[in-house]
Write a protein that holds these residues in place. Structure first.
Motif, PDB file in Angstrom:
ATOM      1  N   ALA A  55     -30.797 -77.916  18.360  1.00  0.00           N
ATOM      2  CA  ALA A  55     -29.485 -78.500  18.627  1.00  0.00           C
ATOM      3  C   ALA A  55     -29.535 -80.003  18.371  1.00  0.00           C
ATOM      4  N   PRO A  56     -28.421 -80.640  18.030  1.00  0.00           N
ATOM      5  CA  PRO A  56     -28.410 -82.102  17.848  1.00  0.00           C
ATOM      6  C   PRO A  56     -28.724 -82.818  19.155  1.00  0.00           C
ATOM      7  N   ASP A  57     -29.194 -84.032  19.036  1.00  0.00           N
ATOM      8  CA  ASP A  57     -29.448 -84.861  20.205  1.00  0.00           C
ATOM      9  C   ASP A  57     -28.125 -85.076  20.940  1.00  0.00           C
ATOM     10  N   PRO A  58     -28.058 -84.767  22.249  1.00  0.00           N
ATOM     11  CA  PRO A  58     -26.806 -84.965  22.983  1.00  0.00           C
ATOM     12  C   PRO A  58     -26.348 -86.421  23.000  1.00  0.00           C
ATOM     13  N   ASN A  59     -27.280 -87.344  22.758  1.00  0.00           N
ATOM     14  CA  ASN A  59     -26.925 -88.761  22.714  1.00  0.00           C
ATOM     15  C   ASN A  59     -26.629 -89.257  21.301  1.00  0.00           C
ATOM     16  N   ASP A  60     -26.800 -88.383  20.304  1.00  0.00           N
ATOM     17  CA  ASP A  60     -26.564 -88.766  18.916  1.00  0.00           C
ATOM     18  C   ASP A  60     -26.276 -87.501  18.117  1.00  0.00           C
ATOM     19  N   ASP A  61     -25.008 -87.144  18.010  1.00  0.00           N
ATOM     20  CA  ASP A  61     -24.657 -85.879  17.360  1.00  0.00           C
ATOM     21  C   ASP A  61     -24.836 -85.920  15.843  1.00  0.00           C
ATOM     22  N   THR A  62     -25.263 -87.057  15.312  1.00  0.00           N
ATOM     23  CA  THR A  62     -25.542 -87.127  13.877  1.00  0.00           C
ATOM     24  C   THR A  62     -27.009 -86.809  13.574  1.00  0.00           C
ATOM     25  N   SER A  63     -27.801 -86.614  14.616  1.00  0.00           N
ATOM     26  CA  SER A  63     -29.221 -86.340  14.418  1.00  0.00           C
ATOM     27  C   SER A  63     -29.444 -84.874  14.041  1.00  0.00           C
ATOM     28  N   THR A  64     -30.646 -84.589  13.568  1.00  0.00           N
ATOM     29  CA  THR A  64     -31.047 -83.223  13.256  1.00  0.00           C
ATOM     30  C   THR A  64     -32.113 -82.795  14.247  1.00  0.00           C
ATOM     31  N   GLY A  65     -31.859 -81.706  14.942  1.00  0.00           N
ATOM     32  CA  GLY A  65     -32.812 -81.221  15.931  1.00  0.00           C
ATOM     33  C   GLY A  65     -33.858 -80.320  15.312  1.00  0.00           C
ATOM     34  N   VAL A  66     -35.101 -80.532  15.692  1.00  0.00           N
ATOM     35  CA  VAL A  66     -36.212 -79.690  15.239  1.00  0.00           C
ATOM     36  C   VAL A  66     -36.816 -79.021  16.469  1.00  0.00           C
ATOM     37  N   ALA A  67     -36.594 -77.725  16.605  1.00  0.00           N
ATOM     38  CA  ALA A  67     -37.164 -76.971  17.718  1.00  0.00           C
ATOM     39  C   ALA A  67     -38.573 -76.526  17.350  1.00  0.00           C
ATOM     40  N   TYR A  68     -39.488 -76.597  18.314  1.00  0.00           N
ATOM     41  CA  TYR A  68     -40.850 -76.134  18.066  1.00  0.00           C
ATOM     42  C   TYR A  68     -41.290 -75.197  19.184  1.00  0.00           C
ATOM     43  N   MET A  69     -42.200 -74.314  18.838  1.00  0.00           N
ATOM     44  CA  MET A  69     -42.799 -73.399  19.798  1.00  0.00           C
ATOM     45  C   MET A  69     -44.306 -73.405  19.578  1.00  0.00           C
ATOM     46  N   ILE A  70     -45.055 -73.593  20.658  1.00  0.00           N
ATOM     47  CA  ILE A  70     -46.511 -73.631  20.603  1.00  0.00           C
ATOM     48  C   ILE A  70     -47.063 -72.556  21.531  1.00  0.00           C
ATOM     49  N   ARG A  71     -48.083 -71.847  21.066  1.00  0.00           N
ATOM     50  CA  ARG A  71     -48.756 -70.858  21.892  1.00  0.00           C
ATOM     51  C   ARG A  71     -50.263 -71.077  21.785  1.00  0.00           C
ATOM     52  N   CYS A  72     -50.950 -71.066  22.923  1.00  0.00           N
ATOM     53  CA  CYS A  72     -52.396 -71.268  22.935  1.00  0.00           C
ATOM     54  C   CYS A  72     -53.073 -70.165  23.739  1.00  0.00           C
ATOM     55  N   ASN A  73     -54.308 -69.851  23.360  1.00  0.00           N
ATOM     56  CA  ASN A  73     -55.018 -68.784  24.058  1.00  0.00           C
ATOM     57  C   ASN A  73     -55.688 -69.257  25.338  1.00  0.00           C
ATOM     58  N   GLY A  74     -55.787 -70.573  25.539  1.00  0.00           N
ATOM     59  CA  GLY A  74     -56.429 -71.098  26.736  1.00  0.00           C
ATOM     60  C   GLY A  74     -55.619 -72.193  27.388  1.00  0.00           C
ATOM     61  N   PRO A  75     -56.048 -72.659  28.559  1.00  0.00           N
ATOM     62  CA  PRO A  75     -55.293 -73.679  29.295  1.00  0.00           C
ATOM     63  C   PRO A  75     -55.386 -75.046  28.634  1.00  0.00           C
ATOM     64  N   ILE A  76     -54.307 -75.807  28.702  1.00  0.00           N
ATOM     65  CA  ILE A  76     -54.288 -77.193  28.238  1.00  0.00           C
ATOM     66  C   ILE A  76     -53.549 -78.033  29.272  1.00  0.00           C
TER      67      ILE A  76
END
Length: 210
Positions: A55-76
């Motif tokens: 989704a765009p930045d709620p404070n800047d609707d002209t921005s481009t949002g990049v969603a990321y998802m990370i999965r790890c096998n151990g604790p960090i």
């Protein structure tokens, strides 16, 4: 005349056996404490993930949002997202979901910070592993379409800070891991920043669409 010893019924005998067994178990655990999880090698943690349109930045609707998802096998206890596009903003509170991405895991969360504009977002918190999904978002200049070349392709480095069985602080690092170019874009001839994985499994490509 000596008084006769009282007879023990089956329940009394069972209670006595349980108490004796519990005492023996306590002595064994005291003499042989379990190995702390922090004694394992967290430098070998493996992570992977994806990127997609956010989704765009709620404070800047002209921005481009990049969603990321990370999965790890151990604790960090921390991670850094390192895109090659300039970051104009980011989510400051990040939560993790179960491996299927359906329910929030209340024990897993991160607080993020970084320079704006900048080229990295650093997050610290708690994460138990088991390939739970860490979901977050950062924002790039709206002039850079998500599918425009060169496409965004973030790298991730993870860290783990623990206390070992001797009470000493231990820090581990793993990565970089490539989250891949954004899913949902038409295929192109562009390449990911890390084209393959190392033999040790420390450097992986994302599983997003090239």
């Amino acid at each position: 005349m000596l008084n006769a010893m009282p007879r023990r019924g089956p329940l009394a005998v069972l209670i006595a056996l349980l108490l004796a067994g519990g005492a023996a178990l306590l002595l064994f655990v005291t003499a042989h404490p379990p190995k702390a999880a922090a004694d394992t090698n967290n430098n070998n943690i493996v992570c992977k993930g994806t990127t997609s349109k956010g989704a765009p930045d709620p404070n800047d609707d002209t921005s481009t949002g990049v969603a990321y998802m990370i999965r790890c096998n151990g604790p960090i206890t921390g991670y850094s997202v390192l895109p090659e596009h300039q970051v104009e903003g980011y989510e400051t509170e990040i939560f993790a979901f179960d491996p299927l991405g359906q329910n929030i895991v209340p024990t897993d969360a991160f607080a993020c910070q970084g320079d704006i504009p900048g080229y990295g977002v650093n997050c610290v918190g708690t994460y138990g592993g088991f390939f739970r999904q860490i979901r977050g978002e950062f924002f790039i200049d709206g002039k850079n379409s998500l599918c425009q070349e060169p496409r965004v392709d973030p790298l991730v480095v993870v860290t783990t800070a623990t206390i070992n069985s001797k009470g000493a602080a231990v820090t581990a690092m793993a990565g970089p891991f490539d989250l891949g170019r954004p899913r949902g874009c038409a295929p192109s001839k562009g390449k990911r920043r890390i084209p393959g994985s190392s033999s040790g499994g420390q450097v992986l490509t994302g599983d997003g669409t090239p």
